[in-house]
Enzyme design. Structure first.
Site, PDB file in Angstrom:
ATOM      1  N   ALA A  65       0.865  -1.173   0.000  1.00  0.00           N
ATOM      2  CA  ALA A  65       0.000   0.000   0.000  1.00  0.00           C
ATOM      3  C   ALA A  65       0.903   1.226   0.000  1.00  0.00           C
ATOM      4  CB  ALA A  65      -0.887  -0.021   1.232  1.00  0.00           C
ATOM      5  N   GLY A 109       0.591  -4.863   1.080  1.00  0.00           N
ATOM      6  CA  GLY A 109      -0.629  -4.867   0.276  1.00  0.00           C
ATOM      7  C   GLY A 109      -0.425  -5.500  -1.098  1.00  0.00           C
ATOM      8  N   GLU A 112      -0.840  -9.104  -0.456  1.00  0.00           N
ATOM      9  CA  GLU A 112      -2.266  -9.316  -0.152  1.00  0.00           C
ATOM     10  C   GLU A 112      -3.106  -9.235  -1.436  1.00  0.00           C
ATOM     11  OE1 GLU A 112      -1.950  -6.204   2.904  1.00  0.00           O
ATOM     12  OE2 GLU A 112      -2.990  -7.605   4.227  1.00  0.00           O
ATOM     13  N   GLU A 132       4.733  -5.120   7.150  1.00  0.00           N
ATOM     14  CA  GLU A 132       4.048  -4.026   7.866  1.00  0.00           C
ATOM     15  C   GLU A 132       4.579  -3.822   9.270  1.00  0.00           C
ATOM     16  OE1 GLU A 132       2.531  -6.409   6.071  1.00  0.00           O
ATOM     17  OE2 GLU A 132       0.912  -5.542   4.877  1.00  0.00           O
TER      18      GLU A 132
HETATM   19  N1  CO8 Z   1       4.618   3.183  -0.779  1.00  0.00           N
HETATM   20  C1  CO8 Z   1       5.012   4.341  -1.337  1.00  0.00           C
HETATM   21  N2  CO8 Z   1       6.167   4.469  -2.033  1.00  0.00           N
HETATM   22  C2  CO8 Z   1       6.930   3.376  -2.174  1.00  0.00           C
HETATM   23  C3  CO8 Z   1       6.581   2.134  -1.621  1.00  0.00           C
HETATM   24  C4  CO8 Z   1       5.350   2.054  -0.895  1.00  0.00           C
HETATM   25  N3  CO8 Z   1       4.896   0.900  -0.360  1.00  0.00           N
HETATM   26  N4  CO8 Z   1       7.553   1.230  -1.912  1.00  0.00           N
HETATM   27  C5  CO8 Z   1       8.480   1.884  -2.634  1.00  0.00           C
HETATM   28  N5  CO8 Z   1       8.091   3.183  -2.796  1.00  0.00           N
HETATM   29  C6  CO8 Z   1       8.817   4.247  -3.496  1.00  0.00           C
HETATM   30  C7  CO8 Z   1      10.057   4.702  -2.729  1.00  0.00           C
HETATM   31  O1  CO8 Z   1       9.690   5.644  -1.739  1.00  0.00           O
HETATM   32  C8  CO8 Z   1      10.896   5.301  -3.833  1.00  0.00           C
HETATM   33  O2  CO8 Z   1      10.376   6.562  -4.149  1.00  0.00           O
HETATM   34  P1  CO8 Z   1      11.417   7.834  -4.282  1.00  0.00           P
HETATM   35  O3  CO8 Z   1      12.260   7.481  -5.476  1.00  0.00           O
HETATM   36  O4  CO8 Z   1      10.492   8.980  -4.519  1.00  0.00           O
HETATM   37  O5  CO8 Z   1      12.196   7.886  -3.030  1.00  0.00           O
HETATM   38  C9  CO8 Z   1      10.582   4.392  -5.030  1.00  0.00           C
HETATM   39  O6  CO8 Z   1       9.357   3.728  -4.708  1.00  0.00           O
HETATM   40  C10 CO8 Z   1      11.631   3.319  -5.241  1.00  0.00           C
HETATM   41  O7  CO8 Z   1      11.795   2.632  -4.023  1.00  0.00           O
HETATM   42  P2  CO8 Z   1      13.239   2.388  -3.325  1.00  0.00           P
HETATM   43  O8  CO8 Z   1      14.163   3.493  -3.677  1.00  0.00           O
HETATM   44  O9  CO8 Z   1      12.993   2.129  -1.888  1.00  0.00           O
HETATM   45  O10 CO8 Z   1      13.674   1.044  -4.093  1.00  0.00           O
HETATM   46  P3  CO8 Z   1      14.703  -0.060  -3.570  1.00  0.00           P
HETATM   47  O11 CO8 Z   1      14.992  -0.936  -4.750  1.00  0.00           O
HETATM   48  O12 CO8 Z   1      15.850   0.558  -2.845  1.00  0.00           O
HETATM   49  O13 CO8 Z   1      13.859  -0.901  -2.453  1.00  0.00           O
HETATM   50  C11 CO8 Z   1      11.895  -2.043  -1.623  1.00  0.00           C
HETATM   51  C12 CO8 Z   1      12.738  -1.646  -2.867  1.00  0.00           C
HETATM   52  C13 CO8 Z   1      12.716  -3.022  -0.755  1.00  0.00           C
HETATM   53  C14 CO8 Z   1      10.624  -2.708  -2.111  1.00  0.00           C
HETATM   54  C15 CO8 Z   1      11.585  -0.772  -0.800  1.00  0.00           C
HETATM   55  O14 CO8 Z   1      11.049   0.223  -1.683  1.00  0.00           O
HETATM   56  C16 CO8 Z   1      10.596  -0.973   0.299  1.00  0.00           C
HETATM   57  O15 CO8 Z   1      10.940  -1.514   1.328  1.00  0.00           O
HETATM   58  N6  CO8 Z   1       9.320  -0.545   0.097  1.00  0.00           N
HETATM   59  C17 CO8 Z   1       8.287  -0.607   1.100  1.00  0.00           C
HETATM   60  C18 CO8 Z   1       7.794  -2.016   1.276  1.00  0.00           C
HETATM   61  C19 CO8 Z   1       6.732  -2.065   2.352  1.00  0.00           C
HETATM   62  O16 CO8 Z   1       6.981  -1.800   3.510  1.00  0.00           O
HETATM   63  N7  CO8 Z   1       5.497  -2.428   1.989  1.00  0.00           N
HETATM   64  C20 CO8 Z   1       4.399  -2.511   2.893  1.00  0.00           C
HETATM   65  C21 CO8 Z   1       3.628  -1.233   2.878  1.00  0.00           C
HETATM   66  S1  CO8 Z   1       2.356  -1.162   4.136  1.00  0.00           S
HETATM   67  C22 CO8 Z   1       1.100  -2.055   3.482  1.00  0.00           C
HETATM   68  O17 CO8 Z   1       1.173  -2.544   2.383  1.00  0.00           O
HETATM   69  C23 CO8 Z   1      -0.101  -2.193   4.339  1.00  0.00           C
HETATM   70  C24 CO8 Z   1      -1.225  -2.856   3.589  1.00  0.00           C
HETATM   71  C25 CO8 Z   1      -2.470  -2.832   4.411  1.00  0.00           C
HETATM   72  C26 CO8 Z   1      -3.209  -1.517   4.334  1.00  0.00           C
HETATM   73  C27 CO8 Z   1      -4.635  -1.769   4.676  1.00  0.00           C
HETATM   74  C28 CO8 Z   1      -5.317  -0.592   5.261  1.00  0.00           C
HETATM   75  C29 CO8 Z   1      -6.690  -0.972   5.794  1.00  0.00           C
END
Ligand code: CO8
Length: 258
Positions: A65, A109, A112, A132
């Site tokens: 998400a 997400g 999921e 998460e």
């Molecule tokens: N949300 C928003 N932006 C994201 C996300 C995300 N989940 N994942 C990556 N991005 C963005 C980064 O911020 C970055 O943007 P910018 O260039 O502007 O800084 C761009 O995508 C590229 O990402 P990275 O530079 O981080 O890329 P890497 O190759 O270094 O890393 C990863 C890749 C390992 C996937 C890393 O991006 C990461 O850890 N992402 C987050 C993963 C995460 O924690 N996901 C879970 C999110 S919470 C969730 O999904 C909850 C669901 C339930 C909600 C239900 C509500 C009721």
């Protein structure tokens, strides 16, 4: 229809949706989820489509998400919007089979979302996770429930408590994905599988999908009864006559019902 965050096309009898927010690794924001639901419902209503495939980019199916969208939200914002309930329920309402073709990250997400579809086929570079816990939250689109049903309690606890990622080989062993292909061949292989599915009788596909999904929702005896009633109703279709006649006549069936 032109979308901002997804691409859609129909190839043969397969509806293909490609998640397309590369700048955010296909993070699921409200716009993407709304467009995805609209596209899935359009394919579901289109008689030319027998099977749907949802994929992402080589690097990410979806990295979760959208954390930037969620970060400032309050409890009351989330509660009043009933965050993600609507897309969850709209996706669950799709009658046609949906395959998730997962390359790269399917996290939070994103994992999921893949589990909401009917089955997952992965590239050998796929990485699944429920990270998460690292953000101070827990899965919120069914991850704690569906992952547990896919891989069992021990591995689901491990994933949800540590936030670690599972690679494609582990995900296949654990039963989260049905098959793994080299990442470069993933979409071509999934489209072949989707073509095979789309050739079948469309109403019978929906019955099969409903019957398998019912096994998650009910007792064994109720599920077996539900299956038997659907099985009986298959005999009201022309495609049952075609399928069984073709077997007896030693030819390939041509299913026509849409
Ligand atoms: N949300 C928003 N932006 C994201 C996300 C995300 N989940 N994942 C990556 N991005 C963005 C980064 O911020 C970055 O943007 P910018 O260039 O502007 O800084 C761009 O995508 C590229 O990402 P990275 O530079 O981080 O890329 P890497 O190759 O270094 O890393 C990863 C890749 C390992 C996937 C890393 O991006 C990461 O850890 N992402 C987050 C993963 C995460 O924690 N996901 C879970 C999110 S919470 C969730 O999904 C909850 C669901 C339930 C909600 C239900 C509500 C009721």
């Amino acid at each position: 229809m032109a979308y901002a965050t997804i691409l859609t096309e129909i190839r043969g009898a397969v509806g293909l949706v490609t998640l397309n927010r590369p700048q955010a690794l296909n993070a699921l924001n409200a716009e993407l989820l709304g467009e995805l639901c609209t596209a899935l419902e359009a394919f579901d209503a289109d008689e030319a489509v027998g099977c749907i495939v949802v994929t992402g980019s080589a690097k990410a199916f979806a990295a979760g998400a959208d954390i930037k969208e969620m970060a400032p939200q309050s409890y009351m914002d989330m509660f009043k919007a009933d965050f993600f309930a609507e897309p969850h329920d709209r996706i669950c309402g799709i009658k046609k089979p949906i395959i998730a073709a997962v390359s790269g990250y399917a996290l939070g997400g994103g994992c999921e979302l893949a589990m909401l579809f009917d089955f997952i086929i992965a590239g050998d570079n796929a990485k699944f996770g429920q990270p998460e816990i690292n953000l101070g939250v827990i899965p919120g689109i069914g991850g704690s429930q569906r992952l547990t049903r896919f891989v069992g309690k021990s591995k689901a606890m491990d994933m949800c408590l540590t936030g670690r990622m599972m690679d494609a080989a582990e995900a296949e062993r654990a039963g989260l994905v049905s098959r793994v292909f080299p990442a470069a061949d993933l979409l071509a292989e999934v489209m072949k599988i989707a073509d095979t599915i789309a050739e079948k009788s469309h109403p019978i596909l929906s019955m099969a999908k409903q019957a398998v999904n019912r096994s998650y929702e009910t007792t064994l005896s109720e599920g077996v009864l539900f299956e038997r009633r659907l099985f009986h109703s298959a005999f009201a279709t022309e495609d049952q006559k075609e399928g069984m006649s073709a077997f007896v006549e030693k030819r390939k069936p041509v299913f026509k019902q849409r």
